[in-house]
Write a protein that holds these residues in place. Structure first.
Motif, PDB file in Angstrom:
ATOM      1  N   GLN A 105     -15.893   2.589 -15.641  1.00 34.80           N
ATOM      2  CA  GLN A 105     -16.803   3.241 -14.700  1.00 34.80           C
ATOM      3  C   GLN A 105     -17.700   2.217 -13.998  1.00 34.80           C
ATOM      4  OE1 GLN A 105     -18.958   6.449 -16.456  1.00 34.80           O
ATOM      5  NE2 GLN A 105     -19.878   7.134 -14.549  1.00 34.80           N
ATOM      6  N   ARG A 106     -17.811   2.363 -12.673  1.00 41.78           N
ATOM      7  CA  ARG A 106     -18.624   1.559 -11.770  1.00 41.78           C
ATOM      8  C   ARG A 106     -17.978   0.226 -11.397  1.00 41.78           C
ATOM      9  NH1 ARG A 106     -24.972   1.599 -12.910  1.00 41.78           N
ATOM     10  NH2 ARG A 106     -24.860   1.042 -10.697  1.00 41.78           N
ATOM     11  N   ASP A 107     -16.772  -0.055 -11.935  1.00 39.75           N
ATOM     12  CA  ASP A 107     -16.058  -1.269 -11.538  1.00 39.75           C
ATOM     13  C   ASP A 107     -15.346  -1.044 -10.209  1.00 39.75           C
ATOM     14  OD1 ASP A 107     -16.853  -2.724 -13.677  1.00 39.75           O
ATOM     15  OD2 ASP A 107     -15.043  -2.379 -14.868  1.00 39.75           O
ATOM     16  N   ARG A 108     -15.154  -2.122  -9.478  1.00 40.17           N
ATOM     17  CA  ARG A 108     -14.454  -2.054  -8.197  1.00 40.17           C
ATOM     18  C   ARG A 108     -12.947  -2.236  -8.398  1.00 40.17           C
ATOM     19  NH1 ARG A 108     -17.774  -0.663  -3.710  1.00 40.17           N
ATOM     20  NH2 ARG A 108     -19.863  -1.461  -4.112  1.00 40.17           N
ATOM     21  N   VAL A 109     -12.157  -1.557  -7.581  1.00 39.58           N
ATOM     22  CA  VAL A 109     -10.705  -1.740  -7.588  1.00 39.58           C
ATOM     23  C   VAL A 109     -10.246  -2.047  -6.165  1.00 39.58           C
ATOM     24  CG1 VAL A 109     -10.226  -0.312  -9.611  1.00 39.58           C
ATOM     25  CG2 VAL A 109     -10.352   0.754  -7.366  1.00 39.58           C
ATOM     26  N   ILE A 110      -9.133  -2.762  -6.072  1.00 39.54           N
ATOM     27  CA  ILE A 110      -8.636  -3.229  -4.782  1.00 39.54           C
ATOM     28  C   ILE A 110      -7.380  -2.469  -4.387  1.00 39.54           C
ATOM     29  CG2 ILE A 110      -8.018  -5.268  -3.442  1.00 39.54           C
ATOM     30  CD1 ILE A 110      -9.063  -6.964  -5.753  1.00 39.54           C
ATOM     31  N   ALA A 111      -7.291  -2.105  -3.116  1.00 41.81           N
ATOM     32  CA  ALA A 111      -6.084  -1.451  -2.599  1.00 41.81           C
ATOM     33  C   ALA A 111      -4.895  -2.385  -2.771  1.00 41.81           C
ATOM     34  CB  ALA A 111      -6.268  -1.105  -1.125  1.00 41.81           C
ATOM     35  N   GLY A 112      -3.780  -1.846  -3.263  1.00 37.00           N
ATOM     36  CA  GLY A 112      -2.569  -2.630  -3.457  1.00 37.00           C
ATOM     37  C   GLY A 112      -2.360  -3.094  -4.883  1.00 37.00           C
ATOM     38  N   LEU A 118       0.827  -1.198   0.000  1.00 38.20           N
ATOM     39  CA  LEU A 118       0.000   0.000   0.000  1.00 38.20           C
ATOM     40  C   LEU A 118       0.866   1.254   0.000  1.00 38.20           C
ATOM     41  CD1 LEU A 118      -3.017  -0.575   2.401  1.00 38.20           C
ATOM     42  CD2 LEU A 118      -3.009  -0.416  -0.071  1.00 38.20           C
ATOM     43  N   PRO A 119       0.571   2.221  -0.860  1.00 33.79           N
ATOM     44  CA  PRO A 119       1.315   3.486  -0.827  1.00 33.79           C
ATOM     45  C   PRO A 119       0.957   4.276   0.430  1.00 33.79           C
ATOM     46  CG  PRO A 119      -0.519   3.613  -2.367  1.00 33.79           C
ATOM     47  CD  PRO A 119      -0.441   2.187  -1.917  1.00 33.79           C
ATOM     48  N   ALA A 120       1.849   5.136   0.861  1.00 34.62           N
ATOM     49  CA  ALA A 120       1.612   5.930   2.065  1.00 34.62           C
ATOM     50  C   ALA A 120       0.709   7.122   1.781  1.00 34.62           C
ATOM     51  CB  ALA A 120       2.941   6.409   2.656  1.00 34.62           C
ATOM     52  N   GLU A 121       0.752   7.620   0.526  1.00 36.88           N
ATOM     53  CA  GLU A 121      -0.023   8.813   0.190  1.00 36.88           C
ATOM     54  C   GLU A 121      -0.942   8.555  -1.008  1.00 36.88           C
ATOM     55  OE1 GLU A 121       2.814  11.926  -0.460  1.00 36.88           O
ATOM     56  OE2 GLU A 121       2.911  12.438   1.680  1.00 36.88           O
ATOM     57  N   ALA A 122      -1.954   9.394  -1.130  1.00 37.93           N
ATOM     58  CA  ALA A 122      -2.895   9.299  -2.241  1.00 37.93           C
ATOM     59  C   ALA A 122      -3.155  10.691  -2.798  1.00 37.93           C
ATOM     60  CB  ALA A 122      -4.202   8.663  -1.767  1.00 37.93           C
TER      61      ALA A 122
END
Length: 724
Positions: free
Chosen positions: A279-286, A216-220
């Motif tokens: 659009q409207r698709d889910r994405v996962i952290a990482g 996971l990145p520290a910043e967004a």
């Protein structure tokens, strides 16, 4: 062999399309569209503060070594530092020891030699022995079943204290004999080194957790109107907009609101091919973004994200004590009491036998050092750390480690059908018109009704209409016919889309060719109460389902299927896969009875399902396996969660469980077998032909620990060579 239908029920000619929620189709059919593979909630965890080094490694309670306030990494460094300092101080202690000089054959003496040795040995005893001395105090404070629980630290502390006290007494002339400060020094050196290596091995085996967190990145890049601001990931809240540039890691679970890109989720889900996101698709952290930019809306922050749930499950699995671990703890406790008892008996026997005090004390100390169940303590934790970490890397999330180990006992595997053995995505195979009509307009009307539902069958019809670019007319007076289907008014006509059960109830004869194919699911269309036609759909069997079934059967496990689908469809799937039995037309709450009935027959049952409609059966089964990682119900009811939905993952899980258990038993054998041989030698049963010194005893003890550690590493090789 189980019956072809649920207990007490006659086979009904209805299908999975028979009554699902919201759209009137069957509630017994899993709504796979609501199962977000990428969203296993959990992201409120502050990654900058996550200290996985403080994991509680069962069986090696390092928090009780006088370092309760330090993290695991600091403890490892502390043991290494103490080892090097004590090793340097040990050189003159050994060189100046008269016993060692006599052993090697040289003479080195000078004024104040003995006081110098006493001072150096005292520093080694206090500084090097401090973790063991404080650990003994902590162990004796622990109450287990109302009594103190001596353990490994107690053994080591008693051994070095006895050696130190006896040697000091000899040096000051209070006792006759020869000191063995050099054995004391080398014993502490070896124990410090052994603890360091063991702690480092366990920490290394759990390194995967830290690597997961580092994904996971520290910043967004937070989007606020026209402003773009870099903020800490842990400050994001649900609903915030975040920009992900090409090549960047996605900082949080979210939903795409703008942009298109291919996202690499291989490190998270095992899916090697980048997944197209729009659009409207889910994405996962990482996950790693591809060449396009994406703007996402945060749906789960911090500890609710999929990635953090992976971390948490691995931690829970590694920290949860299994029955095998409890057995190891009991064995260690008994061995500790045994070694203390044998040590005291050895002292008394040799003194009564007329041997000098120095010899008797040396035998007692050697028994206590040699019998230290250190290898026993590390035997299970190392295997656990390795197996759970590698399993997580391969998409097998072990929530209940006891269930994971008990996979070896499975005699019956019960599969759900839709989304488990099959892909869970229905496609239209046939459209049959029974009244004069245009196929396109017919399908368009049916799709107009079905788009109100999220059921896989309904969505399959809608997908087919969209694929043909059909216009879906406006509908009014939409109604759900509970357990049967849906109805609405379309262009002034009452259109009803229903299951075969509805026709039977209304006394309408079904077309003879409607169920020509055993694997198709059929929905019928009535216009103004007249049967106008039907739509047939099929749920494709997964490519690896047959391989999974065959591998399980080759392992001696019977494979059954429990499905809400009609008997004909269920039988066709069972025949193609070669199943041992079928339970068809069972509702979700009836699947639990299937599991109970098998258990009453003495079977050890594993249930595999989607984790939503199968929740009761998953909870009832001896081992509950949730296929797919998208639902909270799966995380709460299943013992094991498979990130991917491949049936072969389940067979690998069973094989992993068996391999892990075998390795645990092997390590317990090596750890306890060593003590069976070493304790009598340490007590002096072969005297005068062979005398086991404390230093040699410590070396042998460490050797057993090394063997156990190496044996655990062999598990890593065997698991990684598997092909889930």
């Amino acid at each position: 062999m189980p019956g072809k239908s649920s207990a007490g029920k006659q086979p009904r000619q209805h299908t999975d399309h028979d009554g699902h929620e919201g759209g009137g189709h069957p509630a017994n059919h899993q709504d796979n569209t609501g199962m977000n593979q990428g969203v296993m909630d959990h992201s409120r965890m502050d990654h900058s503060k996550m200290d996985h080094s403080q994991m509680n490694y069962k069986g090696m309670d390092h928090s009780k070594m006088g370092h309760g306030g330090h993290d695991h990494g600091a403890m490892i460094a502390d043991f290494l530092r103490r080892f090097w300092i004590c090793l340097v101080l040990s050189v003159p202690v050994v060189a100046l020891s008269m016993m060692f000089q006599d052993l090697v054959g040289y003479h080195l003496d000078f004024p104040y030699r003995e006081p110098l040795v006493v001072v150096l040995a005292s520093v080694i005893y206090v500084y090097g022995g401090w973790p063991f001395l404080t650990g003994m105090i902590d162990e004796l404070r622990i109450r287990q079943s109302g009594s103190p629980r001596p353990g490994m630290m107690t053994l080591v502390a008693v051994a070095i204290t006895a050696a130190y006290a006896y040697s000091v007494a000899v040096s000051f002339g209070w006792l006759q004999g020869m000191d063995f400060f050099w054995e004391l020094a080398t014993l502490i050196d070896i124990m410090l080194l052994g603890h360091y290596l063991e702690m480092k091995s366990v920490a290394g085996a759990s390194r995967s957790l830290e690597l997961i967190v580092q994904m996971l990145p520290a910043e967004a890049h937070k989007v606020d109107g026209d402003q773009l601001t870099d903020v800490k990931v842990d400050t994001l809240t649900e609903g915030d907009l975040v920009l992900i540039r090409p090549g960047e890691r996605i900082p949080t679970d979210g939903e795409v609101v703008e942009g298109n890109s291919a996202v690499n989720e291989s490190m998270l889900t095992g899916e090697s091919v980048p997944v197209e996101k729009k659009q409207r698709d889910r994405v996962i952290a990482g996950a790693v973004n591809g060449e396009g930019s994406l703007k996402i809306k945060v749906t789960h922050k911090g500890e609710d994200s999929y990635l953090n749930k992976v971390v948490r499950m691995v931690e829970e699995a590694q920290n949860t004590k299994s029955q095998t671990q409890t057995l190891a703890d009991r064995a260690a406790g008994w061995l500790t009491l045994l070694s203390l008892s044998v040590g005291l008996i050895t002292l008394v026997v040799w003194l009564v036998g007329g041997k000098e005090v120095s010899f008797a004390v040396e035998r007692m100390v050697t028994v206590m050092v040699t019998a230290c169940p250190h290898a026993l303590g590390v035997a299970i934790p190392l295997v656990v750390a390795i197996s759970t970490a590698i399993s997580a890397q391969k998409g097998l999330l072990i929530r209940n480690r006891t269930a994971f180990e008990e996979a070896r006992k499975i005699t019956v595997m019960v599969f759900d059908k839709t989304g488990t053995l099959t892909e869970g995505e229905f496609g239209v195979t046939r459209i049959q018109l029974l009244k004069p009509d245009d196929e396109a307009s017919f399908l368009g009307r049916v799709a107009a009704l079905e788009q109100q539902s999220q059921h896989p069958i309904a969505q399959g019809i809608v997908r087919e209409a969209k694929k043909r670019n059909l216009t879906m007319p406006t509908i009014t007076n939409f109604q759900s016919i509970t357990g049967k289907g849906v109805s609405a008014t379309v262009d002034g006509q009452r259109v009803v889309v229903v299951s075969p059960g509805y026709l039977k109830e209304k006394g309408i004869e079904q077309p003879h060719d409607a169920f020509a194919s055993g694997v198709e699911t059929v929905v019928f269309v009535l216009i103004n109460d007249q049967l106008a036609g039907y739509v047939a759909l099929a749920d494709k069997i997964r490519e690896d389902s047959k391989e999974a079934v065959q591998r399980l059967q080759q392992s001696g496990i019977k494979v059954y299927m429990a499905t809400g689908d009609n008997q004909k469809v269920a039988d066709a799937v069972a025949k193609e896969l070669g199943l041992d039995g079928v339970y068809a037309e069972v509702l979700p709450d009836q699947k639990v009875n299937v599991v109970k009935d098998l258990q009453k027959q003495g079977q050890f049952v594993a249930m595999t399902g989607d984790g939503v409609n199968d929740a009761p059966a998953l909870a009832q089964a001896n081992v509950g396996i949730a296929v797919g990682s998208g639902t909270d119900v799966a995380a709460e009811t299943a013992d094991i969660i498979l990130v991917n939905s491949r049936p072969t993952d389940i067979t690998n899980l069973v094989e992993f469980g068996k391999a892990t258990y075998r390795k645990m038993i092997q390590n317990l054998f090596w750890a306890t077998g060593y003590n069976v041989v070493a304790i009598p030698l340490a007590a002096g049963v072969l005297y005068p032909n062979f005398v086991l010194s404390p230093a040699i005893g410590a070396v042998l003890m460490s050797a057993s620990t090394v063997i156990v550690a190496l044996n655990a590493q062999l598990l890593k090789r065997s698991l990684r060579s598997s092909n889930p």
